[in-house]
Design a protein around this motif. Structure first.
Motif, short mmCIF file in Angstrom:
data_model
loop_
_atom_site.label_atom_id
_atom_site.label_comp_id
_atom_site.label_asym_id
_atom_site.label_seq_id
_atom_site.Cartn_x
_atom_site.Cartn_y
_atom_site.Cartn_z
N VAL A 89 0.95 -1.07 -0.07
CA VAL A 89 0.06 0.11 0.01
C VAL A 89 0.73 1.00 -0.18
CG1 VAL A 89 -1.82 1.18 1.19
CG2 VAL A 89 -1.92 -1.16 1.36
N ILE A 90 0.65 2.31 -0.91
CA ILE A 90 1.18 3.40 -0.92
C ILE A 90 0.46 4.31 0.32
CG2 ILE A 90 1.91 5.64 -2.22
CD1 ILE A 90 1.95 3.50 -4.73
N ALA A 91 0.95 4.94 0.98
CA ALA A 91 0.55 6.09 1.84
C ALA A 91 1.04 7.27 1.58
CB ALA A 91 1.05 5.59 3.54
N THR A 92 0.04 8.15 1.10
CA THR A 92 0.37 9.60 0.32
C THR A 92 -0.55 10.54 1.02
OG1 THR A 92 0.58 10.73 -1.42
CG2 THR A 92 -1.12 9.26 -1.56
N ASP A 93 -0.12 11.81 0.93
CA ASP A 93 -1.06 13.01 1.28
C ASP A 93 -1.60 13.70 -0.06
OD1 ASP A 93 1.13 14.11 0.67
OD2 ASP A 93 1.31 15.38 2.36
N ASP A 94 -1.37 13.25 -1.21
CA ASP A 94 -1.17 13.95 -2.41
C ASP A 94 -2.20 13.17 -3.58
OD1 ASP A 94 -0.49 15.05 -5.34
OD2 ASP A 94 0.28 16.36 -3.93
N ARG A 95 -3.32 13.63 -3.99
CA ARG A 95 -4.24 12.99 -4.86
C ARG A 95 -3.65 12.53 -6.05
NH1 ARG A 95 -7.72 9.77 -3.87
NH2 ARG A 95 -8.44 11.12 -2.40
N ARG A 96 -2.46 13.38 -6.72
CA ARG A 96 -1.86 12.66 -7.77
C ARG A 96 -1.32 11.53 -7.55
NH1 ARG A 96 1.14 18.74 -8.30
NH2 ARG A 96 1.03 18.26 -6.10
N ILE A 97 -0.69 11.58 -6.48
CA ILE A 97 0.04 10.10 -6.27
C ILE A 97 -0.84 9.14 -6.02
CG2 ILE A 97 1.42 8.87 -4.65
CD1 ILE A 97 3.08 11.27 -4.15
N ALA A 98 -2.12 9.36 -5.51
CA ALA A 98 -3.00 8.23 -5.27
C ALA A 98 -3.72 7.86 -6.69
CB ALA A 98 -4.30 8.72 -4.41
N ASP A 99 -3.72 8.86 -7.47
CA ASP A 99 -4.58 8.49 -8.82
C ASP A 99 -3.51 7.81 -9.53
OD1 ASP A 99 -6.82 10.05 -7.99
OD2 ASP A 99 -6.04 11.71 -9.10
N ALA A 100 -2.31 8.01 -9.64
CA ALA A 100 -1.28 7.38 -10.30
C ALA A 100 -1.37 5.86 -10.02
CB ALA A 100 0.03 7.86 -10.37
N ALA A 101 -1.37 5.67 -8.56
CA ALA A 101 -1.29 4.27 -8.18
C ALA A 101 -2.42 3.49 -8.48
CB ALA A 101 -1.46 4.25 -6.77
N ARG A 102 -4.00 4.13 -8.53
CA ARG A 102 -5.16 3.51 -9.02
C ARG A 102 -4.83 3.24 -10.45
NH1 ARG A 102 -8.61 5.82 -11.86
NH2 ARG A 102 -7.96 8.02 -11.14
N VAL A 103 -4.53 4.05 -11.44
CA VAL A 103 -4.29 3.55 -12.86
C VAL A 103 -3.62 2.49 -13.04
CG1 VAL A 103 -3.31 4.45 -14.77
CG2 VAL A 103 -4.70 6.11 -13.40
N HIS A 104 -2.54 2.27 -12.09
CA HIS A 104 -1.60 1.15 -12.15
C HIS A 104 -1.97 0.02 -11.44
CE1 HIS A 104 1.38 3.02 -15.06
NE2 HIS A 104 1.05 4.01 -14.49
N GLY A 105 -2.95 0.02 -10.73
CA GLY A 105 -3.48 -1.09 -10.00
C GLY A 105 -2.85 -1.33 -8.61
N ILE A 106 -2.29 -0.31 -8.10
CA ILE A 106 -1.61 -0.38 -6.79
C ILE A 106 -2.56 0.34 -5.67
CG2 ILE A 106 0.43 0.24 -5.59
CD1 ILE A 106 1.06 -1.40 -7.81
N ASP A 107 -2.76 -0.45 -4.57
CA ASP A 107 -3.45 0.09 -3.58
C ASP A 107 -2.92 1.16 -2.82
OD1 ASP A 107 -5.33 -1.84 -3.46
OD2 ASP A 107 -4.50 -3.11 -1.53
N SER A 108 -3.65 2.42 -2.46
CA SER A 108 -3.16 3.47 -1.94
C SER A 108 -3.92 3.91 -0.87
CB SER A 108 -2.92 4.75 -2.73
OG SER A 108 -4.12 5.15 -3.37
N ILE A 109 -3.59 4.93 0.21
CA ILE A 109 -4.29 5.20 1.39
C ILE A 109 -3.80 6.56 1.43
CG2 ILE A 109 -2.96 4.61 3.05
CD1 ILE A 109 -5.54 3.96 4.71
N MET A 110 -4.93 7.58 1.62
CA MET A 110 -4.77 9.05 1.76
C MET A 110 -4.56 9.31 3.29
SD MET A 110 -4.42 10.74 -1.07
CE MET A 110 -4.67 12.43 -0.30
N THR A 111 -3.48 10.00 3.71
CA THR A 111 -3.22 10.18 4.84
C THR A 111 -3.15 11.94 5.20
OG1 THR A 111 -0.73 10.29 4.56
CG2 THR A 111 -1.74 8.17 5.36
N ARG A 112 -2.89 12.17 6.59
CA ARG A 112 -2.79 14.00 6.66
C ARG A 112 -1.65 14.45 5.92
NH1 ARG A 112 -2.84 11.96 12.11
NH2 ARG A 112 -1.10 13.70 12.36
N THR A 113 -1.68 15.80 5.93
CA THR A 113 -0.63 16.60 5.15
C THR A 113 0.46 17.12 6.15
OG1 THR A 113 -1.83 18.50 5.20
CG2 THR A 113 -2.22 17.28 3.48
N ASP A 114 0.17 16.99 7.22
CA ASP A 114 0.86 17.41 8.47
C ASP A 114 1.97 16.60 9.01
OD1 ASP A 114 -0.69 15.95 9.71
OD2 ASP A 114 -1.32 17.60 11.30
#
Length: 302
Positions: A89-114
């Motif tokens: 799972v990719i843990a990120t605070d940036d929607r661009r990274i989460a979107d890139a993961a989704r396009v390539h079939g990789i799990d991601s989770i959105m975390t806080r930005t701080d």
């Protein structure tokens, strides 16, 4: 992969899960570390979490840098899948990274930005994913697209084999005098059981007499190791790390892992063979990786 699912948290989009060896010299080797049988990682259950943010002081946007038609963080996740991890799972605070993961079939989770550190981000991710206290998480940096999957598995196995350790990591013997004196290369000193005594950017241990007489050569038998930025934790300890006070030595060395030693916790270290594949911290690093077969940039920028 399954469709995106929402984790129940109080902070909007945060929590959204998207899916689709041997040493240089016989005298250098500690007696501990990890036994060969457990180091193979057979039967070890673990999850790989990859902290990834868009901002980077030396290379902004590097998580999405094109490597042979795929973003770098996706390359990292694909390598992690080869490790035998139960989940990546990719843990990120940036929607661009989460979107890139989704396009390539990789799990991601959105975390806080701080979050101040990647470890803090993974602590939140582990809670959002409802991982159990005794489960093992391997922290794989999002700028290591060439990291050996077997090493990820070895680090997980090393922790599983050492109930007395709170964290596991890896290193390899240094053979180059330039590496030994490079402050950008982190060194680790081990005890007789393969536990970390100290991490530093300095040249440790310091061969006083040998360096005085031959400052441009490494003496035979000097147990000097390069640290890999790869960690395994049990989830309960991963969640505890952000609650530990920042250590003075951590601040001066700029090495977060020193916080764990400062507070008296044990870090067991697997001694691996060979040298680490290059990570990507700077534009020069990125150019070097792109010269490797299959990693040339496919989308040219203006």
């Amino acid at each position: 992969m399954g469709s995106a699912q929402e984790v129940s948290v109080a902070s909007g989009p945060v929590g959204r899960v998207s899916g689709a060896g041997p040493s240089r010299d016989a005298n250098c080797s500690p007696t501990g570390g990890s036994a060969a049988a457990t180091a193979a990682g057979v039967g070890v259950d673990f999850t790989v979490l990859i902290p990834a943010r868009y901002a980077s002081s030396r290379l902004p946007g590097k998580a999405l840098a094109d490597l042979g038609g795929k973003p770098m963080v996706v390359r990292v996740a694909e390598r992690a899948r080869e490790s035998g991890a139960r989940r990546v799972v990719i843990a990120t605070d940036d929607r661009r990274i989460a979107d890139a993961a989704r396009v390539h079939g990789i799990d991601s989770i959105m975390t806080r930005t701080d979050h101040a550190t990647g470890t803090d981000r993974l602590a939140e991710a582990a809670s959002l994913l409802a991982l159990g206290d005794d489960e093992i998480v391997v922290n794989v940096q999002g700028d290591e697209p060439l990291l050996d999957p077997a090493l990820m598995r070895r680090v997980a196995a090393t922790l599983a084999a050492h109930d007395d350790a709170s964290m596991a990591t890896a290193c390899h013997p240094i053979d180059s005098i330039d590496e030994a004196f490079n402050p950008n290369i982190v060194k680790v000193v081990l005890d007789a059981r393969g536990n970390a005594l100290y991490f530093s950017r300095a040249t440790i241990p310091w061969a006083r007499a040998d360096f005085a007489s031959a400052p441009r050569s490494l003496p035979a038998g000097l147990p000097i190791y390069r640290h890999y930025g790869l960690y395994a934790y049990r989830v309960a300890f991963l969640r505890a790390i952000p609650t530990l006070a920042v250590a003075p030595i951590e601040t001066f060395e700029a090495l977060e892992q020193l916080r764990v030693l400062w507070h008296g916790y044990r870090v067991v270290v697997d001694v691996a063979a060979g040298t680490p594949a290059p990570g990507v911290d700077t534009p020069d690093d990125l150019a070097r990786v792109r010269r490797l077969p299959g990693f040339a940039e496919t989308v040219k920028r203006d």
